[in-house]
Motif scaffolding. Structure first.
Motif, short mmCIF file in Angstrom:
data_model
loop_
_atom_site.label_atom_id
_atom_site.label_comp_id
_atom_site.label_asym_id
_atom_site.label_seq_id
_atom_site.Cartn_x
_atom_site.Cartn_y
_atom_site.Cartn_z
N ALA A 190 0.83 -1.21 0.00
CA ALA A 190 0.00 0.00 0.00
C ALA A 190 0.87 1.26 0.00
CB ALA A 190 -0.94 -0.01 1.21
N ASP A 191 1.90 1.26 0.83
CA ASP A 191 2.80 2.42 0.87
C ASP A 191 3.56 2.57 -0.44
OD1 ASP A 191 2.02 2.92 3.46
OD2 ASP A 191 3.76 1.95 4.38
N LEU A 192 3.91 1.45 -1.03
CA LEU A 192 4.62 1.45 -2.31
C LEU A 192 3.76 2.06 -3.41
CD1 LEU A 192 7.16 0.47 -3.86
CD2 LEU A 192 6.03 -1.73 -4.13
N ILE A 193 2.49 1.71 -3.44
CA ILE A 193 1.57 2.25 -4.44
C ILE A 193 1.43 3.76 -4.28
CG2 ILE A 193 -0.84 2.27 -5.19
CD1 ILE A 193 -0.88 -0.76 -4.47
N THR A 194 1.29 4.22 -3.05
CA THR A 194 1.18 5.66 -2.78
C THR A 194 2.42 6.40 -3.28
OG1 THR A 194 -0.21 5.28 -0.84
CG2 THR A 194 0.91 7.40 -0.97
N TRP A 195 3.59 5.81 -3.03
CA TRP A 195 4.86 6.40 -3.48
C TRP A 195 4.94 6.45 -5.00
CZ3 TRP A 195 9.23 3.33 -5.40
CH2 TRP A 195 10.39 4.08 -5.61
N LEU A 196 4.57 5.35 -5.65
CA LEU A 196 4.61 5.30 -7.11
C LEU A 196 3.69 6.37 -7.72
CD1 LEU A 196 4.50 1.43 -7.69
CD2 LEU A 196 6.44 2.94 -8.15
N ALA A 197 2.53 6.56 -7.12
CA ALA A 197 1.58 7.54 -7.64
C ALA A 197 2.09 8.97 -7.50
CB ALA A 197 0.24 7.39 -6.92
N ALA A 198 2.98 9.20 -6.54
CA ALA A 198 3.50 10.55 -6.30
C ALA A 198 4.73 10.88 -7.15
CB ALA A 198 3.85 10.71 -4.83
N LEU A 199 5.28 9.89 -7.84
CA LEU A 199 6.47 10.13 -8.66
C LEU A 199 6.10 10.98 -9.88
CD1 LEU A 199 8.21 6.63 -8.68
CD2 LEU A 199 8.84 8.66 -7.34
N PRO A 200 7.05 11.75 -10.41
CA PRO A 200 6.78 12.53 -11.62
C PRO A 200 6.35 11.62 -12.76
CG PRO A 200 8.87 13.18 -10.63
CD PRO A 200 8.43 11.94 -9.92
N PRO A 201 5.36 12.00 -13.51
CA PRO A 201 4.88 11.15 -14.61
C PRO A 201 5.92 10.99 -15.70
CG PRO A 201 3.86 13.31 -14.76
CD PRO A 201 4.59 13.26 -13.44
N SER A 202 5.82 9.89 -16.41
CA SER A 202 6.73 9.66 -17.52
C SER A 202 6.45 10.63 -18.65
CB SER A 202 6.55 8.21 -18.03
OG SER A 202 7.30 8.02 -19.20
N LYS A 203 7.49 11.04 -19.36
CA LYS A 203 7.35 11.98 -20.49
C LYS A 203 7.20 11.27 -21.81
CE LYS A 203 10.03 15.60 -18.18
NZ LYS A 203 11.23 16.48 -18.27
#
Length: 204
Positions: A190-203
């Motif tokens: 769950a924490d991993l998913i939250t972190w992934l969602a907060a990363l800058p989006p791919s260009k």
């Protein structure tokens, strides 16, 4: 001179080890455990996560065997002890890989294998630092998982973070440890998913 308290402590340690590891009678069948079925997930903002290649979880050699281990922190924290008649249905590395992939997919993310490199340049790699049932006392233990996650895009590191969760076992045995480690794995996912969602989006 040996004190009464020291003697009692030694007796308690020996009794715990016997109870957990080798007290079963000869010929007793092996009990097998996994992480159990997926439960409902906590809502997240996972819709922001692009299709993701998830590599198999890596870690110490102990994660490449089905043996279940525990540690007596109050005796010798550096000595992992195996359960005599209990084991995982697959290696912990395999169980963690399956569980985390399932949780990320459950959140709505398109999960890809390492063979799908043409479909995405974003790769999640995970390395386990700790996966254990740790006994603080003869009757109290916790399932603890610590892993380091790294996200790469086009072979370049985007970010890296360490996640950890410790969940109290409901019983002082292998079954309690399996349930606690399953819960710890879900918490880390769950924490991993939250972190992934907060990363800058791919260009891309």
């Amino acid at each position: 001179m040996t004190t009464t308290a020291t003697i009692r402590n030694a007796i308690a340690i020996a009794a715990t080890a016997a109870l957990l590891g080798a007290c079963a009678s000869k010929g007793q069948p092996t009990a097998q455990y996994d992480f159990g079925p997926l439960t409902a997930a906590t809502p997240t903002s996972a819709s922001r996560i692009a299709p993701l290649i998830i590599a198999d979880v890596a870690g110490p050699a102990a994660l490449e065997t089905e043996r279940m281990h525990y540690r007596l922190l109050y005796s010798d924290a550096n000595q992992p002890r195996p359960y005599a008649y209990n084991q995982w249905t697959a290696t912990p590395a395999q169980l963690l890989t399956q569980r985390i992939k399932a949780r990320i997919a459950q959140a709505g993310v398109k999960v890809l294998a390492t063979t799908d490199a043409a479909a995405s340049t974003t790769v999640l790699r995970m390395e386990v630092e700790d996966f254990a049932q740790n006994f603080d006392t003869a009757t109290s233990s916790n399932g603890t998982l610590t892993l380091r996650a790294s996200v790469f895009r086009s072979h370049k590191l985007v970010d890296q973070k360490t996640f950890s969760s410790s969940v109290a076992a409901t019983s002082a045995d292998a079954a309690g440890g399996a349930r606690a480690l399953s819960a710890a794995s879900d918490a880390v996912a769950a924490d991993l998913i939250t972190w992934l969602a907060a990363l800058p989006p791919s260009k891309e």
